[in-house]
Design a protein around this motif. Structure first.
Motif, mmCIF file in Angstrom:
data_model
loop_
_atom_site.group_PDB
_atom_site.id
_atom_site.type_symbol
_atom_site.label_atom_id
_atom_site.label_comp_id
_atom_site.label_asym_id
_atom_site.label_seq_id
_atom_site.Cartn_x
_atom_site.Cartn_y
_atom_site.Cartn_z
ATOM 1 N N ASN A 1 -5.851 12.332 -6.277
ATOM 2 C CA ASN A 1 -4.134 12.966 -7.238
ATOM 3 C C ASN A 1 -4.069 11.264 -8.275
ATOM 4 O OD1 ASN A 1 -5.667 15.244 -7.118
ATOM 5 N ND2 ASN A 1 -3.892 15.970 -5.967
ATOM 6 N N ARG A 2 -3.747 11.126 -7.139
ATOM 7 C CA ARG A 2 -3.021 9.625 -7.969
ATOM 8 C C ARG A 2 -3.259 8.214 -7.934
ATOM 9 N NH1 ARG A 2 2.262 9.751 -4.268
ATOM 10 N NH2 ARG A 2 2.686 10.676 -5.620
ATOM 11 N N GLY A 3 -4.243 8.033 -7.138
ATOM 12 C CA GLY A 3 -5.130 6.834 -7.111
ATOM 13 C C GLY A 3 -4.842 6.101 -6.411
ATOM 14 N N SER A 4 -3.791 6.216 -5.689
ATOM 15 C CA SER A 4 -3.002 5.063 -4.233
ATOM 16 C C SER A 4 -3.846 4.954 -2.995
ATOM 17 C CB SER A 4 -1.878 5.820 -4.112
ATOM 18 O OG SER A 4 -1.413 6.520 -3.198
ATOM 19 N N ILE A 5 -3.504 3.965 -2.662
ATOM 20 C CA ILE A 5 -4.686 3.333 -1.069
ATOM 21 C C ILE A 5 -4.253 3.084 -0.760
ATOM 22 C CG2 ILE A 5 -6.854 2.900 -3.349
ATOM 23 C CD1 ILE A 5 -6.141 0.203 -2.456
ATOM 24 N N GLU B 1 -5.866 25.552 -8.464
ATOM 25 C CA GLU B 1 -4.987 25.279 -7.143
ATOM 26 C C GLU B 1 -4.609 24.331 -6.538
ATOM 27 O OE1 GLU B 1 -7.481 25.611 -2.269
ATOM 28 O OE2 GLU B 1 -9.017 25.266 -4.082
ATOM 29 N N TYR B 2 -3.289 24.759 -6.252
ATOM 30 C CA TYR B 2 -2.318 23.733 -5.761
ATOM 31 C C TYR B 2 -2.602 22.863 -4.499
ATOM 32 C CZ TYR B 2 1.908 21.474 -5.176
ATOM 33 O OH TYR B 2 3.508 20.301 -5.106
ATOM 34 N N ARG B 3 -3.011 21.610 -4.474
ATOM 35 C CA ARG B 3 -3.492 21.479 -3.753
ATOM 36 C C ARG B 3 -3.715 19.333 -3.555
ATOM 37 N NH1 ARG B 3 -9.611 22.473 -5.176
ATOM 38 N NH2 ARG B 3 -10.118 20.168 -6.931
ATOM 39 N N ALA B 4 -3.759 18.498 -2.699
ATOM 40 C CA ALA B 4 -4.109 17.007 -2.503
ATOM 41 C C ALA B 4 -5.310 17.189 -2.125
ATOM 42 C CB ALA B 4 -2.700 16.499 -2.001
ATOM 43 N N LEU B 5 -5.883 15.657 -2.237
ATOM 44 C CA LEU B 5 -6.788 15.019 -2.091
ATOM 45 C C LEU B 5 -6.998 13.969 -1.487
ATOM 46 C CD1 LEU B 5 -9.089 17.017 -4.911
ATOM 47 C CD2 LEU B 5 -8.997 17.877 -2.355
ATOM 48 N N LEU B 6 -6.976 13.601 -0.261
ATOM 49 C CA LEU B 6 -7.002 12.450 0.574
ATOM 50 C C LEU B 6 -8.660 12.403 0.912
ATOM 51 C CD1 LEU B 6 -6.229 10.385 2.326
ATOM 52 C CD2 LEU B 6 -5.747 11.446 4.380
ATOM 53 N N SER B 7 -9.534 11.039 0.405
ATOM 54 C CA SER B 7 -10.445 10.310 0.815
ATOM 55 C C SER B 7 -10.731 9.001 2.054
ATOM 56 C CB SER B 7 -11.018 10.169 -1.059
ATOM 57 O OG SER B 7 -12.483 8.990 -0.442
ATOM 58 N N ILE B 8 -10.968 8.865 2.759
ATOM 59 C CA ILE B 8 -11.381 8.311 4.062
ATOM 60 C C ILE B 8 -12.589 7.451 3.947
ATOM 61 C CG2 ILE B 8 -11.548 7.958 6.165
ATOM 62 C CD1 ILE B 8 -8.907 8.991 5.835
ATOM 63 N N PHE C 1 0.630 -1.429 -0.214
ATOM 64 C CA PHE C 1 0.147 -0.850 0.074
ATOM 65 C C PHE C 1 0.914 1.320 0.083
ATOM 66 C CE2 PHE C 1 -3.707 -2.557 2.108
ATOM 67 C CZ PHE C 1 -4.344 -2.813 0.732
ATOM 68 N N SER C 2 0.245 2.266 -0.493
ATOM 69 C CA SER C 2 1.087 3.620 -0.563
ATOM 70 C C SER C 2 0.883 4.675 0.564
ATOM 71 C CB SER C 2 0.744 4.332 -1.982
ATOM 72 O OG SER C 2 2.104 3.669 -3.454
ATOM 73 N N LEU C 3 -0.334 4.781 1.161
ATOM 74 C CA LEU C 3 -0.816 5.037 2.014
ATOM 75 C C LEU C 3 -1.092 4.703 3.736
ATOM 76 C CD1 LEU C 3 -3.977 7.148 0.494
ATOM 77 C CD2 LEU C 3 -1.394 7.944 0.266
ATOM 78 N N HIS C 4 -0.853 4.662 4.372
ATOM 79 C CA HIS C 4 -0.279 3.597 5.608
ATOM 80 C C HIS C 4 -1.039 5.355 6.776
ATOM 81 C CE1 HIS C 4 2.904 2.674 3.265
ATOM 82 N NE2 HIS C 4 2.388 1.831 3.637
ATOM 83 N N TYR D 1 0.380 11.153 6.122
ATOM 84 C CA TYR D 1 1.015 11.973 5.549
ATOM 85 C C TYR D 1 1.303 12.452 4.528
ATOM 86 C CZ TYR D 1 1.768 9.026 9.383
ATOM 87 O OH TYR D 1 1.783 8.123 11.230
ATOM 88 N N PRO D 2 1.436 13.798 4.174
ATOM 89 C CA PRO D 2 1.903 14.756 3.712
ATOM 90 C C PRO D 2 2.542 13.837 2.564
ATOM 91 C CG PRO D 2 1.323 16.336 4.817
ATOM 92 C CD PRO D 2 1.896 14.734 5.465
ATOM 93 N N ALA D 3 3.904 13.265 2.412
ATOM 94 C CA ALA D 3 4.564 12.796 1.675
ATOM 95 C C ALA D 3 4.607 12.055 1.042
ATOM 96 C CB ALA D 3 6.360 12.915 2.718
ATOM 97 N N GLU D 4 3.401 11.235 1.597
ATOM 98 C CA GLU D 4 2.966 10.008 0.304
ATOM 99 C C GLU D 4 1.392 10.459 -0.275
ATOM 100 O OE1 GLU D 4 2.728 6.476 3.928
ATOM 101 O OE2 GLU D 4 0.646 7.255 4.333
ATOM 102 N N LEU D 5 0.942 12.057 -0.317
ATOM 103 C CA LEU D 5 0.444 12.332 -0.934
ATOM 104 C C LEU D 5 0.236 13.575 -2.625
ATOM 105 C CD1 LEU D 5 -2.655 13.368 1.343
ATOM 106 C CD2 LEU D 5 -2.387 11.287 0.642
#
Length: 432
Positions: free
Chosen positions: A149-153, A82-89, A45-48, A68-72
């Motif tokens: 943005n990346r699709g990693s989970i 807009e420069y951003r990251a989107l995290l879905s839970i 998994f890419s997200l922890h 962890y923003p470094a994983e996004l």
């Protein structure tokens, strides 16, 4: 690690889709084959994200989230530029019956968090989410995270017990460093924190302190019962329960926090000392050899004045070369560290049954999560069916995470094969 002085970051919830309660949707944990196996394989998994639960009231519990923003992935590919990251839970709350077996999905929801440019270089961000968790019930909470943005989970499961108002999930432990709840139950020396209990009318807590003896886990394959720490209270204290008071665990050992002297339920915190969860000192390197060495070998290593040299000699005999021995050491002790992170319960993670199997076999090929425990499956070419390791959840005053290996003839034979492989200088691979 939780010793990092995280600064709390403001998170904007930009989209919430809440699913209605269901009484008909049956669930076990029907994830694709191999998908759940990544729970204990950090490379898959890419997200922890980390999660913890606090029973704030009879009707609701609060899920705390650390990601962890470094994983996004941050970018400007959106309509607003807009420069951003989107995290879905996304969560699914699965009801467990009195025997611990899965029932229906009683609630589900998806929440998306927006991280702005200023968040990108920060070590972590925090958020919280209220979940309708009723008193008197047990649940399994499935949590899937996704970088939109990346699709990693990422994927995790939490066991939730709201049957007892005195259990650990009725306490909130807040780190002084981050100002946010702790996600692990072990502390480093000097790490300060405060307490909060769900009933603000209570004005004191009881703290029982236990020394941790340097005991070993269960004897490898001959034991008939699970190794259990022989805890004997060394000292107890009474403190005023105010969330502005700061504490730290000065002495190595276990601290059991209760609000009622008549109830054998509460919150357990640990100071394991050393570099836990890492493995660095000669003692920390020596003890996990218990799974591979004979009792005579282990006794001799323990008697050596230079234990580090004795440990090195043990691995050199296994690998027959410096290069091969280094690879054995790297794999073995990396698994010890991850066992401490994944499986620590009423003792260090490497001493648990799941930790032992993880160290010898590595991540399983398939995992089945249940309310009563876990089933691990390893696919072996020379066997017509996967070998199963069954871990059953045990009632334990000190931990919700105490699972014991229920041995079978097949799993015992498989265990012996793994030990022989390591002793012959080869990282065990069931598929080879």
């Amino acid at each position: 690690m939780e010793s990092i002085k995280f600064r709390q970051i403001i998170i904007w919830i930009i989209f919430v889709l809440v699913g209605g309660c269901s009484t008909t949707k049956k669930v076990a944990t029907e994830d694709p084959v191999g998908y759940l196996a990544a729970l204990y394989n950090p490379s898959q998994f890419s997200l922890h994200p980390d999660y913890s639960i606090f029973h704030e009231s009879d009707m609701y519990s609060v899920l705390y989230i650390r990601a962890y923003p470094a994983e996004l992935k941050f970018n400007q590919t959106n309509e607003e530029a807009e420069y951003r990251a989107l995290l879905s839970i996304n969560y699914r709350l699965i009801h467990l019956d009195e025997t611990g077996h899965e029932g229906v999905v009683v609630d589900s929801a998806s929440v998306t968090y927006k991280l702005e440019a200023k968040d990108e270089k920060r070590p972590a961000f925090f958020a919280s989410l209220s979940i309708p968790v009723n008193s008197g019930q047990r649940y399994l909470l499935r949590l899937q995270s996704q970088d939109l943005n990346r699709g990693s989970i990422g994927l995790k499961y939490l066991y939730i017990d709201k049957t007892n108002p005195y259990g650990a999930q009725n306490f909130k432990v807040v780190s002084l460093f981050s100002g946010y709840p702790k996600f692990m139950r072990f502390f480093l020396p000097g790490e300060k924190f405060s307490f909060m209990y769900r009933d603000p009318s209570l004005d004191s807590i009881i703290v029982d302190y236990y020394r941790l003896e340097s005991e070993l886990p269960r004897a490898p394959i001959t034991a008939t019962t699970d190794y259990t720490m022989n805890f004997t209270a060394d000292t107890n204290f009474i403190f005023h329960l105010v969330d502005t008071a700061h504490y730290d665990l000065k002495r190595e050992g276990m601290y059991f926090i209760r609000v009622d002297a008549e109830k054998d339920m509460g919150l357990t915190l640990f100071n394991f000392g050393g570099s836990f969860p890492e493995v660095k000192s000669p003692k920390e390197l020596m003890e996990p050899l218990f799974y591979l060495s004979t009792l005579a070998e282990y006794r001799d290593i323990r008697k050596e004045s230079n234990r580090k040299l004795a440990v090195d000699d043990f691995w050199l005999k296994r690998g027959n070369s410096v290069e091969k021995s280094r690879e054995l050491i790297r794999v073995y002790y990396n698994r010890v560290v991850y066992s401490n992170l994944y499986f620590t319960s009423n003792k260090e993670g490497w001493k648990t049954d799941r930790g032992m199997i993880f160290i010898l076999f590595g991540p399983p090929n398939r995992i089945q999560m249940t309310g009563t425990g876990e089933r691990w499956y390893y696919f072996a070419r020379r066997k017509s069916k996967p070998v199963e390791f069954r871990f059953d959840r045990q009632s334990d005053a000190f931990s919700y995470n105490h699972l014991v290996w229920t041995k079978t003839t097949d799993s015992q034979v498989f265990w012996n094969e793994a030990v022989r492989s390591w002793r012959n200088g080869k990282v065990y691979s069931p598929g080879s």
